[in-house]
Scaffold this active site. Structure first.
Site, short mmCIF file in Angstrom:
data_model
loop_
_atom_site.label_atom_id
_atom_site.label_comp_id
_atom_site.label_asym_id
_atom_site.label_seq_id
_atom_site.Cartn_x
_atom_site.Cartn_y
_atom_site.Cartn_z
N ASP A 24 28.95 -50.92 17.94
CA ASP A 24 28.56 -51.81 16.85
C ASP A 24 28.37 -50.99 15.57
O ASP A 24 28.70 -49.79 15.54
CB ASP A 24 27.30 -52.59 17.21
CG ASP A 24 26.10 -51.71 17.52
OD1 ASP A 24 26.10 -50.51 17.15
OD2 ASP A 24 25.15 -52.22 18.14
N ALA A 25 27.84 -51.61 14.53
CA ALA A 25 27.68 -50.94 13.24
C ALA A 25 26.73 -49.74 13.32
O ALA A 25 26.81 -48.83 12.49
CB ALA A 25 27.18 -51.93 12.20
#
Length: 154
Positions: A24-25
């Protein structure tokens, strides 16, 4: 925690590497990827054991008589997983009753359990959606997993 398996069951011991697309980010593996890896590990284990995917999973040309939907799943993370982590995945299938089974998954990095998952499956008739006995191929896979060694894949 299940005991480690011997080399006699290579179809229950798999490898996965965390890829950029799995994260994810924040740069850690996104939670849903672990459940995807569980199902892919289940499929790979069946295939390594000698069960063709089309024998259990529908294709445009073939619809199996028995479906094996997941009726429960769980994922637990022990520490963040990041790009490049090379994980061992150990599957422990267990028959629950004549129509159900579950698969526990241990994800290991350098001898440390970093995550675990679980999928519980129920055999149902694909036409009427009623509970039914597990397919013979799954019963053989479960039996061989329970014995741990000495059983030859189909």
């Amino acid at each position: 925690m299940p005991p480690p398996l011997s080399a006699a069951c290579p179809w229950l011991q798999l490898q996965r590497t965390v890829r950029f697309g799995d994260t994810d980010a924040a740069g850690v593996m996104h939670f849903h990827q672990l459940l995807r890896w569980c199902h892919e590990g289940y499929e790979e284990s069946l295939q390594r054991f000698g069960i063709a995917p089309a024998a259990l999973f529908p294709t445009p040309q073939h619809k199996p008589e028995v479906a094996l939907p997941i009726v429960h799943c769980r994922a637990d993370f022990r520490r963040p997983l990041v790009v490049g982590d090379e994980l061992g995945v150990v599957l422990t299938p267990t028959r629950l009753d004549p129509s159900g089974f579950e698969v526990a998954y241990r994800f290991v990095l350098a001898d440390e359990e970093v995550a675990r998952g679980l999928t519980r499956h129920l055999a149902i008739n694909a036409t009427n959606r009623q509970r039914c006995p597990l397919p013979d191929a799954i019963q053989r896979w479960l039996e061989a997993a329970g014995l741990g060694a000495g059983v030859q894949p189909v």
